[in-house]
Design a protein around this motif. Structure first.
Motif, mmCIF file in Angstrom:
data_model
loop_
_atom_site.group_PDB
_atom_site.id
_atom_site.type_symbol
_atom_site.label_atom_id
_atom_site.label_comp_id
_atom_site.label_asym_id
_atom_site.label_seq_id
_atom_site.Cartn_x
_atom_site.Cartn_y
_atom_site.Cartn_z
ATOM 1 N N MET A 1 0.501 -1.065 -0.393
ATOM 2 C CA MET A 1 -0.242 -0.520 0.032
ATOM 3 C C MET A 1 1.068 1.277 -0.121
ATOM 4 S SD MET A 1 -3.170 0.989 1.736
ATOM 5 C CE MET A 1 -4.013 2.756 2.089
ATOM 6 N N MET A 2 0.460 2.125 -1.068
ATOM 7 C CA MET A 2 1.338 2.981 -1.204
ATOM 8 C C MET A 2 0.602 4.551 -1.059
ATOM 9 S SD MET A 2 3.967 4.706 -2.785
ATOM 10 C CE MET A 2 4.890 4.307 -3.931
ATOM 11 N N ARG A 3 0.978 5.491 0.801
ATOM 12 C CA ARG A 3 0.467 6.253 0.363
ATOM 13 C C ARG A 3 0.538 7.623 0.098
ATOM 14 N NH1 ARG A 3 2.887 10.365 4.092
ATOM 15 N NH2 ARG A 3 4.792 9.045 3.847
ATOM 16 N N GLY A 4 -1.200 8.344 -0.054
ATOM 17 C CA GLY A 4 -1.603 8.803 -1.295
ATOM 18 C C GLY A 4 -1.224 8.369 -2.478
ATOM 19 N N CYS A 5 -1.888 7.272 -2.929
ATOM 20 C CA CYS A 5 -1.923 5.946 -4.142
ATOM 21 C C CYS A 5 -3.889 6.323 -4.388
ATOM 22 C CB CYS A 5 -1.373 5.430 -4.564
ATOM 23 S SG CYS A 5 -2.141 4.435 -5.492
ATOM 24 N N ILE A 10 -8.769 2.489 -3.469
ATOM 25 C CA ILE A 10 -9.592 2.004 -3.983
ATOM 26 C C ILE A 10 -9.357 0.538 -3.526
ATOM 27 C CG2 ILE A 10 -10.839 0.825 -5.942
ATOM 28 C CD1 ILE A 10 -10.185 3.194 -6.762
ATOM 29 N N VAL A 11 -7.845 -0.191 -3.409
ATOM 30 C CA VAL A 11 -8.209 -1.311 -2.659
ATOM 31 C C VAL A 11 -7.803 -2.157 -1.423
ATOM 32 C CG1 VAL A 11 -5.955 -3.344 -2.547
ATOM 33 C CG2 VAL A 11 -6.061 -2.294 -4.822
ATOM 34 N N ALA A 12 -8.139 -0.749 -0.456
ATOM 35 C CA ALA A 12 -8.195 -0.574 0.587
ATOM 36 C C ALA A 12 -9.401 0.021 1.268
ATOM 37 C CB ALA A 12 -7.148 0.730 1.578
ATOM 38 N N GLY A 13 -10.384 0.252 0.192
ATOM 39 C CA GLY A 13 -11.676 0.069 0.509
ATOM 40 C C GLY A 13 -11.654 1.711 0.850
ATOM 41 N N ARG A 45 -3.487 -5.308 -6.928
ATOM 42 C CA ARG A 45 -3.345 -4.938 -5.916
ATOM 43 C C ARG A 45 -2.527 -4.786 -4.729
ATOM 44 N NH1 ARG A 45 -8.512 -6.588 -3.075
ATOM 45 N NH2 ARG A 45 -9.615 -8.232 -4.141
ATOM 46 N N GLU A 46 -1.011 -5.696 -5.993
ATOM 47 C CA GLU A 46 -0.039 -4.331 -5.046
ATOM 48 C C GLU A 46 0.385 -3.238 -5.494
ATOM 49 O OE1 GLU A 46 4.381 -5.995 -5.844
ATOM 50 O OE2 GLU A 46 2.995 -7.610 -5.860
ATOM 51 N N HIS A 47 0.992 -2.390 -4.802
ATOM 52 C CA HIS A 47 1.016 -1.103 -5.560
ATOM 53 C C HIS A 47 2.134 -1.621 -6.766
ATOM 54 C CE1 HIS A 47 1.374 3.185 -6.293
ATOM 55 N NE2 HIS A 47 2.981 2.483 -6.201
ATOM 56 N N ILE A 48 2.406 -1.374 -8.119
ATOM 57 C CA ILE A 48 3.304 -1.619 -8.595
ATOM 58 C C ILE A 48 3.245 0.564 -9.985
ATOM 59 C CG2 ILE A 48 4.154 -2.182 -10.799
ATOM 60 C CD1 ILE A 48 2.975 -4.709 -10.176
ATOM 61 N N ALA A 49 3.738 1.141 -10.277
ATOM 62 C CA ALA A 49 3.880 2.173 -10.457
ATOM 63 C C ALA A 49 3.633 2.245 -11.561
ATOM 64 C CB ALA A 49 4.706 3.695 -10.225
ATOM 65 N N SER A 50 4.489 1.993 -12.610
ATOM 66 C CA SER A 50 4.098 1.899 -13.854
ATOM 67 C C SER A 50 4.535 -0.272 -14.014
ATOM 68 C CB SER A 50 4.477 2.492 -15.355
ATOM 69 O OG SER A 50 5.593 2.425 -14.876
ATOM 70 N N LEU A 51 4.685 0.165 -15.563
ATOM 71 C CA LEU A 51 5.056 -0.979 -16.488
ATOM 72 C C LEU A 51 6.839 -1.190 -16.462
ATOM 73 C CD1 LEU A 51 3.846 -3.620 -17.752
ATOM 74 C CD2 LEU A 51 4.189 -2.301 -19.776
ATOM 75 N N VAL A 97 -1.806 8.395 -13.306
ATOM 76 C CA VAL A 97 -2.112 7.245 -12.096
ATOM 77 C C VAL A 97 -1.065 6.487 -12.456
ATOM 78 C CG1 VAL A 97 -3.565 5.869 -10.415
ATOM 79 C CG2 VAL A 97 -5.018 8.029 -11.357
ATOM 80 N N PHE A 98 -0.002 6.772 -11.519
ATOM 81 C CA PHE A 98 0.669 5.343 -10.658
ATOM 82 C C PHE A 98 1.037 4.448 -10.710
ATOM 83 C CE2 PHE A 98 3.440 7.932 -14.215
ATOM 84 C CZ PHE A 98 3.275 9.351 -14.081
ATOM 85 N N HIS A 99 0.309 3.912 -10.764
ATOM 86 C CA HIS A 99 -0.140 2.510 -10.170
ATOM 87 C C HIS A 99 -0.635 1.717 -11.269
ATOM 88 C CE1 HIS A 99 -2.423 -0.270 -6.329
ATOM 89 N NE2 HIS A 99 -2.363 -0.439 -7.903
ATOM 90 N N ILE A 100 -0.130 0.848 -11.522
ATOM 91 C CA ILE A 100 -0.166 0.191 -13.278
ATOM 92 C C ILE A 100 -1.753 -0.106 -13.229
ATOM 93 C CG2 ILE A 100 0.367 -1.748 -12.188
ATOM 94 C CD1 ILE A 100 2.095 -2.143 -14.921
ATOM 95 N N HIS A 101 -1.943 0.168 -14.232
ATOM 96 C CA HIS A 101 -3.774 -0.239 -14.979
ATOM 97 C C HIS A 101 -3.504 -0.643 -16.164
ATOM 98 C CE1 HIS A 101 -2.992 4.427 -14.649
ATOM 99 N NE2 HIS A 101 -3.818 3.997 -15.906
ATOM 100 N N VAL A 102 -4.618 -1.510 -16.225
ATOM 101 C CA VAL A 102 -5.006 -1.583 -17.234
ATOM 102 C C VAL A 102 -6.586 -1.158 -17.993
ATOM 103 C CG1 VAL A 102 -5.532 -3.551 -19.915
ATOM 104 C CG2 VAL A 102 -3.598 -4.203 -18.011
#
Ligand code: 5GP
Ligand code: ZN
Length: 115
Positions: A1-5, A10-13, A45-51, A97-102
């Motif tokens: 979990m990355m603070r401020g992300c 959303i993952v944390a609810g 669920r895991e924070h990965i900033a980008s590819l 948004v720097f939490h990887i997403h498709v």
């Protein structure tokens, strides 16, 4: 979990989202600013900033994002007509948004090449 992300939120609810798929590794929810009739974001669920931050240890997880996207496409009824999956990496490609997403986009004709 990355603070401020926001996506970790959303993952944390802690941040509301219209979640449509959840499993032990990832989450899919509707984009707040949809660019197509179906616009869903699939995230780990895991924070990965980008590819750029993906590692060999993340290979299974990165693959899971795509199989989850395909599952959601089927559930949304766009697997037959077609859909686009997009990962924007860094600002020049439009990543905000720097939490990887498709991005899963469908329900309309998708033009090529994307802008
Ligand atoms: P990017 O520009 O990084 O590729 O994509 C980020 C996406 O996240 C954008 O399409 C944007 O509309 C969406 N987004 C940003 N903040 C939120 C939020 O709080 N909730 C949801 N559901 N989508 C968000
Ligand atoms: Zn995050």
């Amino acid at each position: 979990m990355m603070r401020g992300c926001v996506f970790c939120g959303i993952v944390a609810g802690e941040v509301a989202a219209r979640i449509i798929h959840e499993d032990e590794q990832c989450l899919a929810f509707r984009d707040i600013n949809p660019q197509a009739p179906v616009h869903v974001l699939v995230i780990p669920r895991e924070h990965i900033a980008s590819l750029n931050e993906g590692t060999p240890e993340n290979e299974q997880l990165l693959g899971r994002l795509l199989t989850a996207a395909a599952k959601v496409a089927k559930a949304e009824g766009i697997d037959g007509t077609g859909y686009r999956t997009v990962i924007n990496t860094n600002a020049g490609a439009g990543q905000t948004v720097f939490h990887i997403h498709v991005h899963l986009l469908g329900g309309r004709i998708m033009r090529w090449p994307p802008g």
